[in-house]
Design a protein around this motif. Sequence first.
Motif, PDB file in Angstrom:
ATOM      1  N   VAL A 266     -57.109  -6.317   7.318  1.00 49.86           N
ATOM      2  CA  VAL A 266     -55.905  -7.462   7.825  1.00 49.86           C
ATOM      3  C   VAL A 266     -54.491  -6.658   7.863  1.00 49.86           C
ATOM      4  CG1 VAL A 266     -54.875  -9.648   7.373  1.00 49.86           C
ATOM      5  CG2 VAL A 266     -57.255  -9.075   6.699  1.00 49.86           C
ATOM      6  N   GLN A 267     -54.073  -6.263   9.021  1.00 52.20           N
ATOM      7  CA  GLN A 267     -52.893  -5.794   9.214  1.00 52.20           C
ATOM      8  C   GLN A 267     -51.831  -6.462   9.195  1.00 52.20           C
ATOM      9  OE1 GLN A 267     -53.912  -3.433  12.986  1.00 52.20           O
ATOM     10  NE2 GLN A 267     -54.420  -1.733  11.563  1.00 52.20           N
ATOM     11  N   LEU A 268     -50.757  -6.422   8.189  1.00 51.19           N
ATOM     12  CA  LEU A 268     -49.909  -7.045   8.066  1.00 51.19           C
ATOM     13  C   LEU A 268     -48.510  -6.864   8.555  1.00 51.19           C
ATOM     14  CD1 LEU A 268     -50.775  -8.482   4.080  1.00 51.19           C
ATOM     15  CD2 LEU A 268     -51.330  -9.696   6.386  1.00 51.19           C
ATOM     16  N   ALA A 269     -48.429  -5.580   8.921  1.00 53.48           N
ATOM     17  CA  ALA A 269     -47.103  -4.985   9.340  1.00 53.48           C
ATOM     18  C   ALA A 269     -46.508  -5.997  10.533  1.00 53.48           C
ATOM     19  CB  ALA A 269     -47.306  -3.632   9.790  1.00 53.48           C
ATOM     20  N   PRO A 270     -47.370  -6.506  11.639  1.00 56.44           N
ATOM     21  CA  PRO A 270     -46.737  -7.219  12.709  1.00 56.44           C
ATOM     22  C   PRO A 270     -46.460  -8.674  12.169  1.00 56.44           C
ATOM     23  CG  PRO A 270     -48.906  -6.234  13.228  1.00 56.44           C
ATOM     24  CD  PRO A 270     -48.619  -6.053  11.698  1.00 56.44           C
ATOM     25  N   VAL A 271     -46.677  -9.073  10.840  1.00 53.92           N
ATOM     26  CA  VAL A 271     -46.323 -10.407  10.475  1.00 53.92           C
ATOM     27  C   VAL A 271     -44.976 -10.409   9.893  1.00 53.92           C
ATOM     28  CG1 VAL A 271     -47.050 -12.378   8.810  1.00 53.92           C
ATOM     29  CG2 VAL A 271     -48.451 -10.709   9.728  1.00 53.92           C
ATOM     30  N   VAL A 272     -44.083 -11.298  10.882  1.00 55.18           N
ATOM     31  CA  VAL A 272     -42.877 -11.525  10.504  1.00 55.18           C
ATOM     32  C   VAL A 272     -42.621 -12.385   9.427  1.00 55.18           C
ATOM     33  CG1 VAL A 272     -40.589 -12.272  11.540  1.00 55.18           C
ATOM     34  CG2 VAL A 272     -42.195 -10.827  12.871  1.00 55.18           C
ATOM     35  N   ASP A 273     -42.983 -13.404   9.276  1.00 53.71           N
ATOM     36  CA  ASP A 273     -42.733 -14.650   8.288  1.00 53.71           C
ATOM     37  C   ASP A 273     -44.099 -14.773   7.568  1.00 53.71           C
ATOM     38  OD1 ASP A 273     -42.595 -17.462   7.364  1.00 53.71           O
ATOM     39  OD2 ASP A 273     -41.014 -17.420   8.325  1.00 53.71           O
ATOM     40  N   PRO A 274     -43.733 -14.955   6.171  1.00 51.33           N
ATOM     41  CA  PRO A 274     -44.778 -15.282   5.153  1.00 51.33           C
ATOM     42  C   PRO A 274     -45.982 -16.318   5.532  1.00 51.33           C
ATOM     43  CG  PRO A 274     -42.980 -14.722   4.022  1.00 51.33           C
ATOM     44  CD  PRO A 274     -42.520 -14.961   5.364  1.00 51.33           C
ATOM     45  N   ARG A 275     -45.224 -17.342   6.183  1.00 51.13           N
ATOM     46  CA  ARG A 275     -45.871 -18.652   6.521  1.00 51.13           C
ATOM     47  C   ARG A 275     -46.855 -18.253   7.689  1.00 51.13           C
ATOM     48  NH1 ARG A 275     -40.872 -22.555   6.735  1.00 51.13           N
ATOM     49  NH2 ARG A 275     -40.058 -20.712   7.549  1.00 51.13           N
ATOM     50  N   SER A 276     -46.921 -17.217   8.238  1.00 57.64           N
ATOM     51  CA  SER A 276     -47.804 -16.844   9.356  1.00 57.64           C
ATOM     52  C   SER A 276     -48.779 -15.869   9.039  1.00 57.64           C
ATOM     53  CB  SER A 276     -47.007 -15.733  10.465  1.00 57.64           C
ATOM     54  OG  SER A 276     -46.039 -16.298  11.138  1.00 57.64           O
ATOM     55  N   PHE A 277     -49.101 -15.757   7.497  1.00 60.26           N
ATOM     56  CA  PHE A 277     -50.320 -15.017   6.857  1.00 60.26           C
ATOM     57  C   PHE A 277     -51.479 -15.646   7.184  1.00 60.26           C
ATOM     58  CE2 PHE A 277     -52.916 -14.654   3.124  1.00 60.26           C
ATOM     59  CZ  PHE A 277     -53.193 -13.291   3.218  1.00 60.26           C
ATOM     60  N   PRO A 278     -51.880 -16.955   7.077  1.00 60.51           N
ATOM     61  CA  PRO A 278     -53.081 -17.596   7.388  1.00 60.51           C
ATOM     62  C   PRO A 278     -53.522 -17.154   8.841  1.00 60.51           C
ATOM     63  CG  PRO A 278     -51.531 -19.084   6.252  1.00 60.51           C
ATOM     64  CD  PRO A 278     -50.746 -18.290   6.761  1.00 60.51           C
ATOM     65  N   MET A 279     -52.522 -17.185   9.670  1.00 61.80           N
ATOM     66  CA  MET A 279     -53.082 -16.784  10.867  1.00 61.80           C
ATOM     67  C   MET A 279     -53.365 -15.328  11.083  1.00 61.80           C
ATOM     68  SD  MET A 279     -53.091 -19.633  12.877  1.00 61.80           S
ATOM     69  CE  MET A 279     -53.292 -18.746  14.589  1.00 61.80           C
ATOM     70  N   ALA A 280     -52.754 -14.464  10.506  1.00 56.17           N
ATOM     71  CA  ALA A 280     -53.202 -13.215  10.417  1.00 56.17           C
ATOM     72  C   ALA A 280     -54.559 -12.797   9.991  1.00 56.17           C
ATOM     73  CB  ALA A 280     -52.059 -12.375   9.555  1.00 56.17           C
ATOM     74  N   LEU A 281     -54.723 -13.676   8.927  1.00 58.25           N
ATOM     75  CA  LEU A 281     -55.971 -13.678   8.192  1.00 58.25           C
ATOM     76  C   LEU A 281     -57.084 -13.984   8.957  1.00 58.25           C
ATOM     77  CD1 LEU A 281     -57.007 -12.700   5.568  1.00 58.25           C
ATOM     78  CD2 LEU A 281     -56.762 -15.381   4.712  1.00 58.25           C
ATOM     79  N   ALA A 282     -56.733 -15.366   9.600  1.00 55.96           N
ATOM     80  CA  ALA A 282     -57.920 -16.124  10.523  1.00 55.96           C
ATOM     81  C   ALA A 282     -58.306 -14.944  11.671  1.00 55.96           C
ATOM     82  CB  ALA A 282     -57.204 -17.291  11.080  1.00 55.96           C
ATOM     83  N   ALA A 283     -57.081 -14.195  12.348  1.00 55.94           N
ATOM     84  CA  ALA A 283     -57.349 -13.545  13.466  1.00 55.94           C
ATOM     85  C   ALA A 283     -58.248 -12.287  12.951  1.00 55.94           C
ATOM     86  CB  ALA A 283     -55.945 -12.869  13.980  1.00 55.94           C
ATOM     87  N   ALA A 284     -57.970 -11.841  11.946  1.00 59.42           N
ATOM     88  CA  ALA A 284     -58.703 -10.556  11.347  1.00 59.42           C
ATOM     89  C   ALA A 284     -60.051 -10.937  11.206  1.00 59.42           C
ATOM     90  CB  ALA A 284     -58.214  -9.834  10.130  1.00 59.42           C
ATOM     91  N   LEU A 285     -60.411 -12.118  10.800  1.00 59.50           N
ATOM     92  CA  LEU A 285     -61.754 -12.595  10.641  1.00 59.50           C
ATOM     93  C   LEU A 285     -62.552 -13.340  11.639  1.00 59.50           C
ATOM     94  CD1 LEU A 285     -61.162 -14.036   6.995  1.00 59.50           C
ATOM     95  CD2 LEU A 285     -62.370 -11.865   7.517  1.00 59.50           C
ATOM     96  N   ASP A 286     -61.845 -13.205  12.753  1.00 54.24           N
ATOM     97  CA  ASP A 286     -62.233 -13.889  13.878  1.00 54.24           C
ATOM     98  C   ASP A 286     -62.300 -15.414  13.810  1.00 54.24           C
ATOM     99  OD1 ASP A 286     -62.110 -11.778  15.614  1.00 54.24           O
ATOM    100  OD2 ASP A 286     -64.114 -11.089  15.685  1.00 54.24           O
TER     101      ASP A 286
END
Length: 998
Positions: free
Chosen positions: A299-319
């Motif tokens: 899960v690459q978190l460098a592009p995540v701007v806001d902590p509240r976007s973390f769930p979406m980054a997690l979802a994207a990595a897991l498809d």
Amino acid sequence: MGTPRVWTGGGWRDLPLDKRLALLTHLACADAWVTREHLSYLFWPDVPTAHARINLRQLLARTRALPFPADIEADDQRLRLLVESDVLAFRRALAAGEWPAAVKAYEGELAQGLEIHDAVEFASWLEFERTQLREAFRQAALGQADVAVSEGRMDEAARILGALHDSDPLDESVVQRRLRLYVGSGAHGEARRLFDMFAAVMKEELGLPPSAATEAILIEPAGPVPANAPNSRRSTNFKEPLTSFVGRNDELATITTRLTADPCRLLTLLGPGGTGKTRLALRAAASLAENFEDGAYLVQLAPVVDPRSFPMALAAALDVDVKGATPPLQQVAGVLGERQVLLVLDQFEHIADAAVSLSEVLSACPGVRCLITSRERLRLEGEWLLPIDGLEVPDEGLCEPRAASSYPAMELLVDRARQVDPHFSVTPETVGLAVELCRAVDGLPLGIELAAGSLRNLSLKETVDVLRTAPGGLATDAIDVPLHHHSLRATFDHSWRHLGSQERTALARVSVFVGDFDNAAATSVTGATLPILASLVDKSLLRLSPDGRYDVHPVIRELAWERLEADASDLERTKKQHTAYYLHLLGAWKGRVHSAEQVNMLEQIGSEYANLRLAWLEALGRAWVAECTNGIDPLVFFHGIQGRFLQGAELFSQSVAELERAPGQNDRGRDVLTARVLADQAWFESGMANFDEAVSLARKSLRLIEPFDEPSVEVRGRQVLGSVAARRGDYDSARVHLRAGLDAAKGVADAWAIGLLAGQLGLLELRVGDLERAASHFSLALEVNEEMGNKAGVVNDLDYLGRLALQRGDTEAAIERFDRALALAEESRFHLRLAYLRLQMGVVLHLAGALAEATEHARAALTAADEHQQRAIKAEALLLLGRLTAESERAEERAEAAAHMFGALEEAKGLGEDPLLLAAILELTLLHRGVEAPARLRLVASHPAAQSDVRERARQELGAVTATPADLDETVTALLASASRTRGYPHSVRPRRSDVRT
């Protein structure tokens, strides 16, 4: 913001666009007292001070004569306008992370339409404030858009981004977000039209194409999104990097053990940037994937701007296909369920607030384990830490090639050097240079790789010479270096020739920065637009971090600086802009230093410290008295609350030297500022227990302001003299100085100083045993600090009240207050106070009989004291550890107890703190009661510098025994001589209390 208006009770009225509005605007934005000296300089910088003060009085009268109430408070030295405004509402919303409220509050430029052409300093301030508010609004709007995307409200995100794009058609980051929205929703035609329109604007306005990153959004394959995932059991979603992996065998073994054998579900690889945490995590995950039935995912978190976007980054990595109204985090947890999965979460530090969401996933999904890379710990209860440092380097002077090359740092150097020079090898002639190179960067993998890259053009000796003289001379693979170029300068010149005029100007000007800097600073100081900066990033001449901050590689900065120096007028203009920008940024916190915004201030000053420090010294050298006076409180607080006393003392010592060299003589403002700087330097020195130096500086400061009425400087000087006297046991002198300081603070209604001095007076009375007076002072301090929202002050007051409760025998109240203080100190990042609070918790737990917990707190206090070089706290922690250890009957532990107590005695002697010396003498006397015990107990029981609790313990132990007091100096000398002879302390059995009375 927007059209200037005032609410009069009967409706809105427009404000005049002249100096009256300028005065109201400045005071309303400050929301605190502003000195008349500063305002006079702001509006009439070139007018003699006396005439400028007259002009200000006239302006104040005209402002008060406006046909509506202008409730400006005033005294002889200051003005204040406490009024609700949209600027304050905007700042509050930003501080709370309430993006919609922040965006709603921003209605346009600050004081839109106001232009004061005959007040250049006010114009500079106004432009700075407008830039700050504009950039803050942009970030708030982007944050609101990101949250909307993460929650599936695409129409709202599109509306916000569209409005931002309309306000600045050249803002490429906004265009990129709009393109991703279109591409993500399948509207490829709209995306292409938007890109073509943006490309046309870029070409017309700047003569540049969009960046490659922007164009890449159009050609990224969207790919089908599975309905849910991970249904197919794949091993990983990442690939092994192309370059080889070197070293880290011990770390790999530890990671494997932690994540497979130990009860560890959350392991954080902790270390600074460039230590290779990501490469290590990927290598570990690749080898561990087979241990997890359902695979490993990056899960690459460098592009995540806001902590509240973390769930979406997690979802994207897991498809995970997020649908419907169910929160994304809940959908991810539902898909993971009971699966056995390893998550590699890379670069967590910039969204640390998302740690709570991660904890929720771990709680809901028992088969999930996490490997984190971060520059700071997540502070979760179940977190395990693995610090990552540089690679092991050879010892200095190791000259045998085979032995030297066995070290991981050397192995990495050879491997990467062979990528650019296949014939590179370490020979008996070059091994010394190679070892020096590795040691110069302390084994940091990033530094070694950059140095190895420079070997494409330089010999090993030339590379080491660059490291010796200017580390910025290292080459970097971020620059496209043609093979026929043989020098860094030729490489730079080649790049320079391919730049447009605006790009050249921007690149030369950014060389004025040290460290990294943000968008607002870049545009304000250099005058460059965001697209110009993006173009320099695209050409590898400027670097942009995932959190949106720029920096310049040292080699490029040095060569660009030469270009800037070649144009004397532009050099002067750029240095002044840099200095003005950061002094404004620092001064903007004046009046809010001791408010509820302290954490935000610490974050901003910390991130901008390198440039703030440079600007501060430059401003002093230019005799910018008003700007530096505004900035001194935030600067002092930043160093003090974090225990950076050495750094602060060095900076303020340099500050005095800059003021002495500054142009102009016999200037009252400069003399007062010099006095204040001296007083604060004295405070830093006292914090490091350099008492003689602190007293000398404080007295020099007070002498300098004798001709002037400057209570703020007197308060600081008296506080230093009082606190030093108290620590030396001269309680009468301490009381005189602290009371004088408190009276001065009350005279000018300085709430922060009142809280500080009242607290220190209470601490003094506590030491001498007057508990009622101590309680009265502590109550006043707490009341004042709570009213201000001064968390750091409240932490101190809770600490003091906890100690008061201990003196009264109320253990439960003491624990409650220390607990509250510890939690608040963590929240407010009051690192310095944490050590002392740990110590106090150790004391109270010892009294409560919880010896293991007390020992843990004492050791934590000792570690923190060493970290922050707080020798007094170290001495007290050693004494507590000595008392705790002495309760054992085992000889080896009693020897350890003596060692702790002797360590405390040595620290106290070096500090010159008689109260601590007497406390150490008491503990050593009670540990080994020899024939000298009665005289030593009488010394402690009768000495005026002994604290009341220490004196009372000595009296109880002495009982009715009559003895002549020992001499303090002779006792200390004898005890230290005993320690030297025995290398510890006699291993005798502790005698019964009655033995000393026989």
